[in-house]
Enzyme design. Structure first.
Site, PDB file in Angstrom:
ATOM      1  N   GLU A  21      17.889  58.448  50.420  1.00  0.00           N
ATOM      2  CA  GLU A  21      17.691  59.770  50.226  1.00  0.00           C
ATOM      3  C   GLU A  21      18.960  60.126  49.424  1.00  0.00           C
ATOM      4  O   GLU A  21      18.809  61.069  48.025  1.00  0.00           O
ATOM      5  CB  GLU A  21      16.856  60.150  51.016  1.00  0.00           C
ATOM      6  CG  GLU A  21      16.177  61.601  50.747  1.00  0.00           C
ATOM      7  CD  GLU A  21      16.793  62.660  50.242  1.00  0.00           C
ATOM      8  OE1 GLU A  21      17.295  63.576  49.953  1.00  0.00           O
ATOM      9  OE2 GLU A  21      18.185  63.250  51.458  1.00  0.00           O
ATOM     10  N   ASP A  30      19.268  56.753  55.547  1.00  0.00           N
ATOM     11  CA  ASP A  30      20.801  57.122  55.521  1.00  0.00           C
ATOM     12  C   ASP A  30      21.053  58.419  55.450  1.00  0.00           C
ATOM     13  O   ASP A  30      20.633  58.903  55.744  1.00  0.00           O
ATOM     14  CB  ASP A  30      20.816  56.196  54.102  1.00  0.00           C
ATOM     15  CG  ASP A  30      19.688  57.950  52.594  1.00  0.00           C
ATOM     16  OD1 ASP A  30      18.874  58.008  53.594  1.00  0.00           O
ATOM     17  OD2 ASP A  30      20.632  57.837  52.207  1.00  0.00           O
TER      18      ASP A  30
HETATM   19  N1  BES Z   1      17.701  67.184  53.718  1.00  0.00           N
HETATM   20  C1  BES Z   1      18.502  67.502  52.553  1.00  0.00           C
HETATM   21  C2  BES Z   1      17.951  68.889  51.755  1.00  0.00           C
HETATM   22  C3  BES Z   1      17.628  69.996  52.366  1.00  0.00           C
HETATM   23  C4  BES Z   1      18.171  70.251  53.356  1.00  0.00           C
HETATM   24  C5  BES Z   1      16.475  70.639  51.650  1.00  0.00           C
HETATM   25  C6  BES Z   1      18.465  71.936  53.725  1.00  0.00           C
HETATM   26  C7  BES Z   1      16.259  72.271  52.026  1.00  0.00           C
HETATM   27  C8  BES Z   1      17.128  72.620  53.017  1.00  0.00           C
HETATM   28  C9  BES Z   1      18.451  66.176  51.780  1.00  0.00           C
HETATM   29  O1  BES Z   1      19.154  64.850  52.499  1.00  0.00           O
HETATM   30  C10 BES Z   1      19.744  66.750  50.392  1.00  0.00           C
HETATM   31  O2  BES Z   1      20.824  66.717  51.204  1.00  0.00           O
HETATM   32  N2  BES Z   1      19.280  66.541  49.307  1.00  0.00           N
HETATM   33  C11 BES Z   1      20.189  66.292  48.621  1.00  0.00           C
HETATM   34  C12 BES Z   1      19.949  65.867  46.611  1.00  0.00           C
HETATM   35  C13 BES Z   1      19.532  64.564  47.053  1.00  0.00           C
HETATM   36  C14 BES Z   1      18.941  63.860  45.402  1.00  0.00           C
HETATM   37  C15 BES Z   1      21.273  63.691  47.014  1.00  0.00           C
HETATM   38  C16 BES Z   1      20.968  67.839  48.075  1.00  0.00           C
HETATM   39  O3  BES Z   1      19.396  68.981  48.311  1.00  0.00           O
HETATM   40  O4  BES Z   1      21.497  67.852  47.531  1.00  0.00           O
HETATM   41 MN    MN Z   2      17.853  64.875  54.127  1.00  0.00          MN
HETATM   42 MN    MN Z   3      21.296  65.314  53.032  1.00  0.00          MN
END
Ligand code: BES
Ligand code: MN
Ligand code: MN
Length: 461
Positions: free
Chosen positions: A158, A88
């Site tokens: 995710e 996604d």
């Molecule tokens: N891939 C990201 C997280 C990420 C990006 C970690 C770059 C470290 C470096 C992930 O898809 C994301 O966006 N996570 C969200 C949290 C989620 C619960 C919506 C975030 O970090 O905001």
């Molecule tokens: Mn991600």
């Molecule tokens: Mn993300």
């Protein structure tokens, strides 16, 4: 294994083209208008895994979007790598700020990516990085270079909190049994300074609603005599930080782990240019908690940020009104040992307690998750480090990231295994922003590096 370079050289146009086809499908999990596209993407991943040599590929139904599973078990006595990724993507808006349409991928050169970058929503987060693993598997199975067992688990929620995966994992502990979890969904410092992510922050995400009078009022007739919810909300929000930018919620820092002087000195060795950082964001200075460097502020320290705020009249021209309600979405990034549910509770109690008479306050928790840290003195980290040495010719730097992948701590709890975060994206790739992109060089470098992880992890096991 110099054959991996040759294999990539022979097949790279197809590798790029397959990713472009995947990026054309708008698999936005947050918006139900795209639910058919999200489902279609899962089908494409199923086919890709089958073509790459996976057995038992299946669509695992959940209360939400399905999880794509596939495996290649060559010998139960050999170690098993579980690959996790997500199909996604984030919503594309603000759509006007894209230079080309978010779901019509184009390759363009940039200063940082002179060999071209693919511009599309999800190019880096996470379709491009997830697909590197599919193509690395294709190389290993088709050339007889798969040294151990592999399982793939690719989810479709995710970006909205992985609720269905949290449901799925405890129900499938045996199916998902593994020796290490491998994820490419983070970044690295620079193309000539590879790094391995050794920590992720936790998250607590809440929405607040402040209600004043029972209807919007004339701001002349009533102004000054009743509480204005927007005035109150902004005042409450500003009180959440003190003059040193510490968070004022009582108990917020209770479980925060303070790093030793030595650990902080080690962290400070990572190459970092404050000028380049400021220039890239067009800001005249950085801002944050007193006593901590920029890299510490965005990795080992917890934060509280307003993500959105609304209420009252925001249309064209002027309308004189005292709104009945004001709202904000607030996220708190947490560090390991801070429990996200405890923090959510602390926030709720505190926010309700600081509301003045004349308004009522409602706090609604959204999703959240725990932070994660992994030590570097284990074979999985060593295998990853050796893999980068092989393909980048330098030793990668361990680095804690400020982002969150809440499901990683759940993997540790339910599956009892550590996660290795081999990210090949760059901060400048604009994930979640307009003009997201992923370097073609990074994409191919990831495909080249991953098989070495399998090789060294198997050898060291
Ligand atoms: N891939 C990201 C997280 C990420 C990006 C970690 C770059 C470290 C470096 C992930 O898809 C994301 O966006 N996570 C969200 C949290 C989620 C619960 C919506 C975030 O970090 O905001
Ligand atoms: Mn991600
Ligand atoms: Mn993300």
């Amino acid at each position: 294994m110099d054959t991996v370079k040759k294999y990539i050289a022979t097949h790279k146009d197809r590798f790029i083209n397959e990713l472009i086809q995947l990026l054309k499908i708008p698999s936005i999990s947050a918006d139900t208008a795209y639910s058919q596209d999200v489902l279609n993407t899962a089908d494409v991943i199923m086919k890709a895994l089958t073509d790459a040599g996976c057995d038992n590929v299946e669509l695992c139904e959940t209360p939400g979007y399905p999880i794509v599973y596939g495996e290649k078990i060559i010998d139960p006595k050999l170690p098993t790598v579980l690959v996790y990724g997500h199909y996604d993507v984030q919503p594309a808006d603000p759509i006007d700020l894209w230079d080309s349409p978010p779901f019509e991928p184009v390759i363009k050169n940039t200063d940082i990516h002179p060999e071209g970058a693919i511009f599309a929503r999800g190019a880096c987060d996470d379709k491009g990085q997830m697909y590197m693993h599919v193509k690395a598997l294709e190389y290993m199975t088709s050339t007889g270079n798969l040294p151990c067992n592999v399982k793939f688990m690719i989810e479709g929620e995710e970006e909205v909190g992985s609720e269905s995966l949290a449901w799925f994992v405890p129900r499938n502990v045996d199916k998902l049994a593994n020796d290490v979890i491998l994820i490419s969904d983070t970044g690295m410092i620079a193309n000539d300074i590879p790094s391995i992510t050794t920590g992720l922050r936790g998250l607590s995400y809440v929405e607040v609603e402040v209600t004043g009078p029972n209807r919007d009022l004339h701001s002349g007739l009533y102004g000054g005599a009743v509480a204005n919810p927007i005035n109150i909300l902004t005042k409450m929000i500003s009180s959440l930080h003190d003059d040193d930018n510490h968070i004022t919620i009582p108990g917020f820092y209770d479980n925060v782990e303070e790093l030793s002087k030595e650990e902080r000195e080690e962290m400070a060795k990572a190459p970092f240019s404050l000028k380049a950082y400021k220039d890239a964001l067009a800001i005249n200075d950085v801002y944050g908690e007193r006593g901590y460097s920029t890299n510490e502020r965005n990795s080992i320290r917890p934060t509280l940020d307003v993500n959105g705020i609304w209420g009252g009249y925001t249309g064209e021209g002027a309308k004189t009104v005292i709104p009945s309600k004001a709202y904000a979405k607030i996220s708190m990034r947490l560090v390991p040992n801070q429990d996200w549910e405890d923090i959510t509770e602390l926030f709720k109690n505190h926010f309700e307690s600081i509301a003045p008479n004349g308004v009522t306050v409602k706090v609604t928790p959204h999703h959240g998750g725990q932070g994660y840290v992994t030590p570097i003195n284990n074979i999985a980290y060593q295998a990853a480090s050796k893999a980068y040495e092989e393909t980048f010719d330098v030793t990668p730097i361990p680095q804690r990231s400020g982002g969150s992948i809440p499901i990683v701590s759940l993997f540790e709890k339910e599956l009892k295994s550590k996660t290795i975060l081999m990210g090949f994206g760059l901060n400048s790739d604009a994930i979640h922003s307009p003009n997201e992109h992923f370097g073609v060089w990074n994409y191919l470098k990831g495909i080249e590096t991953i098989p070495y992880f399998y090789k060294y992890f198997t050898e060291l096991s």
